[in-house]
Design an enzyme around this catalytic site. Structure first.
Site, PDB file in Angstrom:
ATOM      1  N   ASN A  46      32.238  69.794  65.873  1.00  0.00           N
ATOM      2  CA  ASN A  46      33.230  70.507  66.666  1.00  0.00           C
ATOM      3  C   ASN A  46      33.262  69.925  68.076  1.00  0.00           C
ATOM      4  O   ASN A  46      32.232  69.542  68.639  1.00  0.00           O
ATOM      5  CB  ASN A  46      32.975  72.025  66.679  1.00  0.00           C
ATOM      6  CG  ASN A  46      31.610  72.433  67.170  1.00  0.00           C
ATOM      7  OD1 ASN A  46      30.627  71.717  66.985  1.00  0.00           O
ATOM      8  ND2 ASN A  46      31.537  73.588  67.802  1.00  0.00           N
ATOM      9  N   GLU A  48      34.939  70.971  71.648  1.00  0.00           N
ATOM     10  CA  GLU A  48      35.663  71.999  72.392  1.00  0.00           C
ATOM     11  C   GLU A  48      36.352  71.403  73.617  1.00  0.00           C
ATOM     12  O   GLU A  48      36.154  70.229  73.951  1.00  0.00           O
ATOM     13  CB  GLU A  48      34.690  73.111  72.809  1.00  0.00           C
ATOM     14  CG  GLU A  48      34.105  73.842  71.615  1.00  0.00           C
ATOM     15  CD  GLU A  48      33.116  74.940  71.989  1.00  0.00           C
ATOM     16  OE1 GLU A  48      32.760  75.705  71.084  1.00  0.00           O
ATOM     17  OE2 GLU A  48      32.698  75.006  73.167  1.00  0.00           O
ATOM     18  N   CYS A  57      37.675  71.824  65.141  1.00  0.00           N
ATOM     19  CA  CYS A  57      36.516  72.186  64.338  1.00  0.00           C
ATOM     20  C   CYS A  57      35.932  70.944  63.656  1.00  0.00           C
ATOM     21  O   CYS A  57      36.627  69.949  63.437  1.00  0.00           O
ATOM     22  CB  CYS A  57      36.916  73.182  63.254  1.00  0.00           C
ATOM     23  SG  CYS A  57      37.614  74.719  63.866  1.00  0.00           S
ATOM     24  N   GLU A  59      35.080  70.490  60.558  1.00  0.00           N
ATOM     25  CA  GLU A  59      35.669  70.199  59.249  1.00  0.00           C
ATOM     26  C   GLU A  59      36.941  69.371  59.403  1.00  0.00           C
ATOM     27  O   GLU A  59      37.147  68.377  58.695  1.00  0.00           O
ATOM     28  CB  GLU A  59      36.026  71.503  58.501  1.00  0.00           C
ATOM     29  CG  GLU A  59      34.893  72.473  58.330  1.00  0.00           C
ATOM     30  CD  GLU A  59      34.856  73.519  59.439  1.00  0.00           C
ATOM     31  OE1 GLU A  59      34.786  73.157  60.622  1.00  0.00           O
ATOM     32  OE2 GLU A  59      34.889  74.720  59.094  1.00  0.00           O
ATOM     33  N   CYS A  92      37.141  78.479  59.468  1.00  0.00           N
ATOM     34  CA  CYS A  92      38.194  79.325  60.037  1.00  0.00           C
ATOM     35  C   CYS A  92      39.475  79.170  59.214  1.00  0.00           C
ATOM     36  O   CYS A  92      39.586  78.273  58.363  1.00  0.00           O
ATOM     37  CB  CYS A  92      38.438  78.956  61.495  1.00  0.00           C
ATOM     38  SG  CYS A  92      39.340  77.411  61.740  1.00  0.00           S
ATOM     39  N   CYS A  95      41.108  75.679  59.338  1.00  0.00           N
ATOM     40  CA  CYS A  95      40.399  74.681  58.522  1.00  0.00           C
ATOM     41  C   CYS A  95      40.639  74.917  57.035  1.00  0.00           C
ATOM     42  O   CYS A  95      40.773  73.963  56.266  1.00  0.00           O
ATOM     43  CB  CYS A  95      38.909  74.704  58.822  1.00  0.00           C
ATOM     44  SG  CYS A  95      38.507  73.934  60.401  1.00  0.00           S
TER      45      CYS A  95
HETATM   46 ZN   LIG Z   1      37.965  75.617  61.762  1.00  0.00          ZN
END
Ligand SMILES: [Zn+2]
Length: 144
Positions: A46, A48, A57, A59, A92, A95
């Site tokens: 990830n 940010e 993210c 993934e 999430c 994703c």
């Molecule tokens: Zn995600």
């Protein structure tokens, strides 16, 4: 051809990758390892951003790299995911939507929590198609 999944090796590698995450705001480090059918690993963490929604993210970071490296959806075998969570984290919604279109529907997602004990029995698995019932799919764009 069925691939052997070495969860212990993936867990070790995913933990190392977590240290590469850029998570100065949430301090929640996540890494993902996509294993291709040819055995290659493509990784993501990830990343940010001060403008929170600009972050990505782990993934999606890894799955985008699959295409950037010239592979396609059907080259993907499975994805291993680890989070800093004490409970099992879960991809999430964004994703999940991304996985539906960039991974084979029967591909497995392995998910580990923080896993201080390196216990592979605590790793769960779920099939991509079960991640997002009634996902928005490309055929929904047709027929106008
Ligand atoms: Zn995600």
């Amino acid at each position: 051809m069925k691939q052997t999944v070495d969860l212990q090796a993936l867990l070790k590698k995913a933990k190392l990758l977590q240290t590469y995450a850029y998570a100065p705001y949430s301090l929640f480090r996540v890494s993902a390892i996509v294993t291709l059918k040819n055995g290659n690993h493509i990784t993501g963490v990830n990343v940010e951003n001060a403008a929170y929604s600009a972050g990505i993210c782990a993934e999606r970071n890894a799955l985008a790299q699959v295409f950037a490296q010239g592979y396609q959806k059907n080259d993907v075998s499975y994805l291993f995911l680890i989070t800093d969570s004490k409970i099992i984290g879960s991809p999430c919604g964004v994703c999940r939507q991304f996985m539906i279109e960039t991974m084979p529907s029967e591909a497995i997602i392995y998910i580990s929590n923080k896993n201080d004990n390196n216990d592979i029995k605590s790793i769960i698995s779920i099939v991509v198609k079960d991640l997002l019932p009634m996902a928005f799919k490309p055929n929904a764009l047709k027929g106008n």
